[in-house]
Design a protein around this motif. Structure first.
Motif, short mmCIF file in Angstrom:
data_model
loop_
_atom_site.label_atom_id
_atom_site.label_comp_id
_atom_site.label_asym_id
_atom_site.label_seq_id
_atom_site.Cartn_x
_atom_site.Cartn_y
_atom_site.Cartn_z
N CYS A 137 0.89 -1.08 0.01
CA CYS A 137 0.01 -0.03 -0.06
C CYS A 137 0.77 1.29 -0.08
O CYS A 137 1.48 1.54 1.00
CB CYS A 137 -0.99 -0.02 1.28
N PHE A 138 1.10 1.98 -1.14
CA PHE A 138 1.82 3.15 -1.37
C PHE A 138 1.39 4.27 -0.42
O PHE A 138 1.82 4.98 0.03
CB PHE A 138 2.11 3.32 -2.77
N CYS A 139 0.15 4.54 -0.44
CA CYS A 139 -0.69 5.67 0.27
C CYS A 139 -0.09 5.76 1.86
O CYS A 139 0.30 6.47 2.22
CB CYS A 139 -1.90 5.30 0.31
N GLY A 150 -5.13 -0.24 2.19
CA GLY A 150 -6.48 -0.40 1.49
C GLY A 150 -7.33 0.93 1.66
O GLY A 150 -8.32 1.01 0.93
N VAL A 151 -7.14 1.77 2.57
CA VAL A 151 -8.11 2.70 2.89
C VAL A 151 -7.39 4.12 2.64
O VAL A 151 -7.68 5.28 3.40
CB VAL A 151 -8.75 2.78 4.17
N GLY A 152 -6.27 4.13 1.86
CA GLY A 152 -5.70 5.48 1.64
C GLY A 152 -6.21 6.33 0.52
O GLY A 152 -7.42 6.16 0.28
N CYS A 209 -5.72 7.04 -2.30
CA CYS A 209 -6.00 6.67 -3.97
C CYS A 209 -7.27 5.82 -3.98
O CYS A 209 -7.78 5.82 -5.12
CB CYS A 209 -5.11 5.74 -4.11
N GLY A 257 -7.89 3.06 -2.68
CA GLY A 257 -7.97 1.39 -2.33
C GLY A 257 -7.21 0.73 -3.72
O GLY A 257 -7.73 -0.37 -3.85
N SER A 258 -6.38 1.40 -4.26
CA SER A 258 -5.91 0.52 -5.44
C SER A 258 -5.25 -0.65 -5.08
O SER A 258 -5.24 -1.58 -5.80
CB SER A 258 -5.08 1.25 -6.54
N CYS A 259 -4.50 -0.71 -4.04
CA CYS A 259 -3.85 -1.74 -3.40
C CYS A 259 -4.78 -3.06 -2.93
O CYS A 259 -4.29 -4.16 -2.89
CB CYS A 259 -2.87 -1.45 -2.16
S1 FES Z 1 -2.26 2.19 -2.28
FE1 FES Z 1 -3.25 1.20 -0.61
S2 FES Z 1 -5.11 2.70 -0.44
FE2 FES Z 1 -3.70 3.59 -1.97
#
Ligand code: FES
Length: 84
Positions: free
Chosen positions: A10-12, A41-43, A45, A47-49
């Motif tokens: 998760c990059f966010c 998963g809740v960042g 973006c 949730g792209s991850c």
């Molecule tokens: S990369 Fe995980 S929420 Fe954006």
């Protein structure tokens, strides 16, 4: 074998694969629980991850292990445009 444990999923929120795996091993058996425990998963973006979290979780629930390589699920496969 040199398995990369520090791979970021998760990059966010900068959540590593290791953190996800330990959350799952400690009982996170749904995506929501993974979100709660790791914030992956809740960042920002949106949730792209999740496309990676999902196959990791499914693989683990099925086999008790994590996949060596995470293949993101879903999403459309782009066809190469024809030239000429
Ligand atoms: S990369 Fe995980 S929420 Fe954006």
């Amino acid at each position: 074998m040199g398995q990369k444990k520090s791979e970021v999923i998760c990059f966010c929120n900068n959540i590593s694969r290791e953190e996800i795996e330990s959350a799952i091993q400690n009982g996170a058996d749904t995506l929501n629980k993974i979100f709660d425990r790791t914030t992956a998963g809740v960042g920002a973006c949106g949730g792209s991850c999740r496309r990676k979290l999902q196959p990791m979780l499914e693989h683990y629930l099925k086999t008790g292990k994590f996949p060596e390589k995470i293949v993101a699920s879903g999403g459309k496969r782009r066809k190469k445009p024809r030239t000429g």
